[in-house]
Scaffold this motif. Structure first.
Motif: not given
Length: 413
Positions: A267-280
């Motif tokens: 979202r343009f007001d903030g992004t949430t990331f996947a859990e490791p290891p996929h967030k890398f």
């Protein structure tokens, strides 16, 4: 099973038939490939696995729900499972798939080290490191106002462990050491180093590029915090590798690359990331490469590291003995524990000249600084030749190498 029995059980001629490139001729001579520390040759099983991926189930991973996409995802994630078991990770989620050790060390540098470094802090490494285990630390240290320190080695090419431990001072926030030197073949005592780092609360990163092709690696037993490896040195396609890290480190590290697949929601007001290891793991990965890596692990396991190690150690001893017979040879690195790498020079001859003339005799060796300028400076030379062996090499190839070296030495004298 003792080492001698294991070595006898390794049918090298049968194994060589599995590697198409080993039957090549160059300059009218049978190829002797002694540049394995740079990149290994690939068995037919690996080549065929990559070919099969492109012919039968070429599709992107993770996003597709169609059959081909599911097949590709299963194969790609299966490689993660297989590699995690190969190095005895406690969980597949501790393994970030990368393009190799260089990407892995840079990930730790920018995602783990840089956010923690303060002016006056330090990162500790050693004189024998590959540039991939020096330059990333210099870059982040410069940005943070920190420094990079290097522990010394002795003339045999062994890390002076007591000096390394003495340099683990309170300002050190990360220690980085190679498992096996790419120039000297020296095997460092990682368990001892890791134990001393843990006593002081200092995370330890290990560059395992040159270890994984030659010996079983158990990251739990080693006791380090990070372990980086490269696929193309272990029978796999180029552009493959991994970073193993303890779960707590991966959970605390912010993403290094941004893009697709490493997110939950944008979202343009903030992004949430996947859990490791996929967030890398942003973007489309080297799917075919990891399909090949999976096949490479199967190949290693079909032979067994006990047999591989026994054969390589006998070959290293024989090659070292034969090389010492050559007049004017200086060998760099004679550690008590080595993997099959020999760096050397011949009096009165330039390393590049020797390598060029050896190539004309069908012998492929490496010449240069081997991405280890500080190590060359320690020994007071600009470059060395490096003969690096693998389990598919033979005593007959060693003899051909020594014969060729004798010929080219006479041409240069």
């Amino acid at each position: 099973m003792n080492m001698q029995t294991s070595a006898a059980a390794l049918d090298v001629q049968r194994i060589r038939a599995d590697f198409p490139l080993l039957s090549r001729s160059v300059h009218g001579k049978s190829l002797v490939y002694f540049d394995n520390a740079n990149t290994s040759q690939k068995p037919a099983a690996v080549i065929e696995a990559v070919d099969r991926y492109y012919r039968e189930y070429n599709a992107n991973v993770s996003r597709a729900v169609h059959f081909l996409g599911e097949e590709a995802t299963s194969a790609y994630e299966g490689a993660r499972d297989k590699l995690a078991a190969f190095i005895n990770a406690t969980s597949r989620n501790e393994l970030v798939l990368t393009s190799g050790t260089t990407q892995a060390t840079n990930l730790v540098a920018y995602s783990f080290a840089l956010p923690r470094l303060q002016p006056g802090d330090a990162i500790l490494t050693t004189v024998m490191e590959h540039h991939a285990n020096i330059v990333p630390w210099q870059l982040v240290a410069q940005r943070a106002g920190a420094t990079v320190k290097a522990a010394p080695i002795n003339e045999r090419g062994e890390l002076i462990v007591e000096r390394f431990v003495e340099l683990l001072t309170p300002e050190v926030k990360l220690a980085c050491v190679t498992h096996v030197s790419n120039v000297l073949g020296t095997v460092n005592p990682i368990r001892e180093i890791a134990r001393e780092c843990r006593k002081r609360g200092i995370p330890l990163l290990v560059d395992g590029s040159q270890a994984v092709p030659h010996r079983p690696v158990d990251v739990q037993a080693l006791g380090c915090d990070f372990y980086a490896l490269t696929g193309h040195k272990m029978l796999s396609p180029t552009g493959t590798g991994a970073l193993w890290a303890k779960k707590e480190h991966l959970a605390a590290m912010p993403p290094f690359f941004g893009g697709g697949e490493m997110i939950r929601e944008v979202r343009f007001d903030g992004t949430t990331f996947a859990e490791p290891p996929h967030k890398f793991e942003a973007g489309t990965p080297n799917i075919a490469g990891f399909v090949g890596l999976s096949a490479a692990i199967d190949y290693y396991q079909s032979l067994g590291f006990e047999a591989i190690h026994a054969h390589e150690q006998q070959l290293l001893a024989y090659a070292t003995e034969r090389l010492r017979e050559v007049p004017g040879v200086r060998i760099f690195g004679e550690a008590a524990e080595k993997e099959p790498v020999i760096s050397f020079l011949v009096d009165g001859a330039q390393a590049t000249d020797l390598a060029t003339l050896l190539d004309l005799q069908g012998v492929a060796v490496r010449s240069g600084h081997h991405c280890a300028h500080p190590l060359m400076q320690f020994f007071g030379v600009p470059a060395t030749l490096r003969a690096s062996l693998a389990f598919y090499n033979t005593r007959e190839e060693v003899d051909a190498f020594i014969e060729a070296l004798g010929k080219v030495r006479k041409l240069l004298m």
